[in-house]
Design a protein around this motif. Structure first.
Motif, mmCIF file in Angstrom:
data_model
loop_
_atom_site.group_PDB
_atom_site.id
_atom_site.type_symbol
_atom_site.label_atom_id
_atom_site.label_comp_id
_atom_site.label_asym_id
_atom_site.label_seq_id
_atom_site.Cartn_x
_atom_site.Cartn_y
_atom_site.Cartn_z
ATOM 1 N N GLN A 13 25.423 -18.651 -34.529
ATOM 2 C CA GLN A 13 24.708 -19.904 -34.742
ATOM 3 C C GLN A 13 25.328 -21.022 -33.905
ATOM 4 O OE1 GLN A 13 24.701 -20.602 -39.003
ATOM 5 N NE2 GLN A 13 22.701 -19.633 -39.204
ATOM 6 N N ALA A 14 24.526 -22.006 -33.604
ATOM 7 C CA ALA A 14 25.021 -23.163 -32.871
ATOM 8 C C ALA A 14 26.219 -23.762 -33.599
ATOM 9 C CB ALA A 14 23.912 -24.197 -32.716
ATOM 10 N N GLY A 15 27.224 -24.116 -32.822
ATOM 11 C CA GLY A 15 28.449 -24.638 -33.397
ATOM 12 C C GLY A 15 29.506 -23.584 -33.652
ATOM 13 N N GLY A 16 29.106 -22.332 -33.558
ATOM 14 C CA GLY A 16 30.035 -21.247 -33.798
ATOM 15 C C GLY A 16 30.879 -20.901 -32.581
ATOM 16 N N SER A 60 35.512 -27.393 -19.434
ATOM 17 C CA SER A 60 36.788 -27.104 -20.077
ATOM 18 C C SER A 60 36.852 -27.597 -21.511
ATOM 19 C CB SER A 60 37.932 -27.728 -19.280
ATOM 20 O OG SER A 60 37.791 -29.142 -19.249
ATOM 21 N N SER A 61 35.858 -28.350 -21.925
ATOM 22 C CA SER A 61 35.954 -28.931 -23.261
ATOM 23 C C SER A 61 35.690 -27.919 -24.360
ATOM 24 C CB SER A 61 34.964 -30.093 -23.398
ATOM 25 O OG SER A 61 33.627 -29.633 -23.245
ATOM 26 N N ARG A 62 34.968 -26.838 -24.026
ATOM 27 C CA ARG A 62 34.596 -25.888 -25.075
ATOM 28 C C ARG A 62 35.080 -24.469 -24.801
ATOM 29 N NH1 ARG A 62 29.330 -24.892 -25.630
ATOM 30 N NH2 ARG A 62 28.815 -25.433 -23.470
ATOM 31 N N PHE A 63 35.350 -24.156 -23.558
ATOM 32 C CA PHE A 63 35.721 -22.790 -23.203
ATOM 33 C C PHE A 63 37.176 -22.724 -22.747
ATOM 34 C CE2 PHE A 63 31.109 -21.601 -21.787
ATOM 35 C CZ PHE A 63 30.678 -21.799 -23.091
ATOM 36 N N THR A 64 37.831 -21.609 -23.050
ATOM 37 C CA THR A 64 39.195 -21.377 -22.606
ATOM 38 C C THR A 64 39.322 -19.958 -22.080
ATOM 39 O OG1 THR A 64 40.062 -22.898 -24.294
ATOM 40 C CG2 THR A 64 41.623 -21.394 -23.253
ATOM 41 N N ILE A 65 39.817 -19.845 -20.868
ATOM 42 C CA ILE A 65 40.053 -18.522 -20.279
ATOM 43 C C ILE A 65 41.538 -18.222 -20.356
ATOM 44 C CG2 ILE A 65 40.301 -19.425 -17.922
ATOM 45 C CD1 ILE A 65 38.877 -16.865 -16.937
ATOM 46 N N SER A 66 41.854 -16.966 -20.619
ATOM 47 C CA SER A 66 43.247 -16.539 -20.674
ATOM 48 C C SER A 66 43.318 -15.075 -20.268
ATOM 49 C CB SER A 66 43.829 -16.739 -22.077
ATOM 50 O OG SER A 66 43.121 -15.965 -23.029
ATOM 51 N N ASN A 72 46.001 -5.833 -19.384
ATOM 52 C CA ASN A 72 45.030 -5.912 -18.292
ATOM 53 C C ASN A 72 43.671 -6.385 -18.795
ATOM 54 O OD1 ASN A 72 45.207 -5.764 -15.544
ATOM 55 N ND2 ASN A 72 44.763 -3.601 -15.374
ATOM 56 N N THR A 73 43.712 -7.422 -19.590
ATOM 57 C CA THR A 73 42.504 -7.936 -20.221
ATOM 58 C C THR A 73 42.416 -9.448 -20.034
ATOM 59 O OG1 THR A 73 42.529 -6.167 -21.872
ATOM 60 C CG2 THR A 73 41.231 -8.118 -22.397
ATOM 61 N N VAL A 74 41.204 -9.904 -19.758
ATOM 62 C CA VAL A 74 40.927 -11.327 -19.633
ATOM 63 C C VAL A 74 40.015 -11.729 -20.787
ATOM 64 C CG1 VAL A 74 39.887 -13.114 -18.190
ATOM 65 C CG2 VAL A 74 41.183 -11.265 -17.144
ATOM 66 N N TYR A 75 40.233 -12.914 -21.301
ATOM 67 C CA TYR A 75 39.473 -13.387 -22.455
ATOM 68 C C TYR A 75 38.746 -14.685 -22.110
ATOM 69 C CZ TYR A 75 42.792 -10.240 -24.723
ATOM 70 O OH TYR A 75 43.539 -9.151 -25.057
ATOM 71 N N LEU A 76 37.655 -14.900 -22.804
ATOM 72 C CA LEU A 76 36.957 -16.178 -22.728
ATOM 73 C C LEU A 76 36.673 -16.617 -24.161
ATOM 74 C CD1 LEU A 76 35.715 -18.336 -20.833
ATOM 75 C CD2 LEU A 76 33.520 -17.176 -21.168
ATOM 76 N N GLN A 77 37.407 -17.612 -24.606
ATOM 77 C CA GLN A 77 37.182 -18.185 -25.933
ATOM 78 C C GLN A 77 36.129 -19.276 -25.795
ATOM 79 O OE1 GLN A 77 38.581 -17.390 -29.032
ATOM 80 N NE2 GLN A 77 37.066 -18.852 -29.825
ATOM 81 N N MET A 78 35.063 -19.149 -26.560
ATOM 82 C CA MET A 78 33.957 -20.100 -26.486
ATOM 83 C C MET A 78 33.777 -20.748 -27.846
ATOM 84 S SD MET A 78 31.258 -17.949 -24.152
ATOM 85 C CE MET A 78 30.908 -16.757 -25.438
ATOM 86 N N ASN A 79 33.926 -22.048 -27.894
ATOM 87 C CA ASN A 79 33.794 -22.809 -29.131
ATOM 88 C C ASN A 79 32.609 -23.770 -29.051
ATOM 89 O OD1 ASN A 79 36.194 -21.585 -30.095
ATOM 90 N ND2 ASN A 79 37.430 -23.175 -29.113
ATOM 91 N N SER A 80 32.188 -24.245 -30.200
ATOM 92 C CA SER A 80 31.085 -25.222 -30.283
ATOM 93 C C SER A 80 29.898 -24.759 -29.449
ATOM 94 C CB SER A 80 31.567 -26.596 -29.807
ATOM 95 O OG SER A 80 32.654 -27.045 -30.579
ATOM 96 N N LEU A 81 29.518 -23.533 -29.640
ATOM 97 C CA LEU A 81 28.457 -22.958 -28.822
ATOM 98 C C LEU A 81 27.120 -23.649 -29.057
ATOM 99 C CD1 LEU A 81 29.536 -19.255 -29.043
ATOM 100 C CD2 LEU A 81 29.198 -20.531 -26.924
ATOM 101 N N LYS A 82 26.340 -23.711 -27.986
ATOM 102 C CA LYS A 82 25.038 -24.357 -28.013
ATOM 103 C C LYS A 82 23.969 -23.342 -27.612
ATOM 104 C CE LYS A 82 27.247 -28.563 -26.239
ATOM 105 N NZ LYS A 82 27.273 -29.555 -25.125
#
Length: 120
Positions: A13-16, A60-66, A72-82
């Motif tokens: 859901q939006a905001g998740g 950069s305000s909502r997503f974070t890459i690490s 050997n793994t890359v992550y994408l944290q996505m917050n406040s999704l629209k």
């Protein structure tokens, strides 16, 4: 040959929030995340250097890459999704982006993509 396998997509859901993962075989590369929504061109989301010391973002305000080079793994944290974040998300690996980290043609290997759907 590098194989990239994305996971972690789904319906939210939006905001998740969601965290995408990209498991890579082989050595470490410069890694990026791109996305493509229906009827639109593929667009840059985020990228990270092979050491993880440098990151760049379209938003950069909502997503974070690490990355975890042990796994050997890359992550994408996505917050406040629209709802407009709805797209197929792809990870990609590049031997040398030459500073053009947001140019998809600079990436040598691509995963199969994972669908992210954000409901309103």
């Amino acid at each position: 040959q590098v194989q990239l396998v994305e996971s972690g997509g789904g319906l939210v859901q939006a905001g998740g929030s969601l965290r995408l993962s990209c498991a890579a075989s082989g050595r470490s590369y410069f890694m990026g995340w791109f996305r493509q929504a229906p009827g639109k061109e593929r667009e840059f989301v985020a990228a990270i250097s092979w050491t993880g010391s440098s990151t760049v973002y379209a938003d950069s305000s909502r997503f974070t890459i690490s990355r975890d080079n042990v796994k050997n793994t890359v992550y994408l944290q996505m917050n406040s999704l629209k709802p407009e974040d709805t797209a197929v998300y792809y990870c990609a690996a590049a031997q040398n982006v030459g500073g053009k980290y947001d140019h998809d043609e600079r990436y040598d290997y691509w995963g199969q993509g994972t669908q992210v759907t954000v409901s309103s």
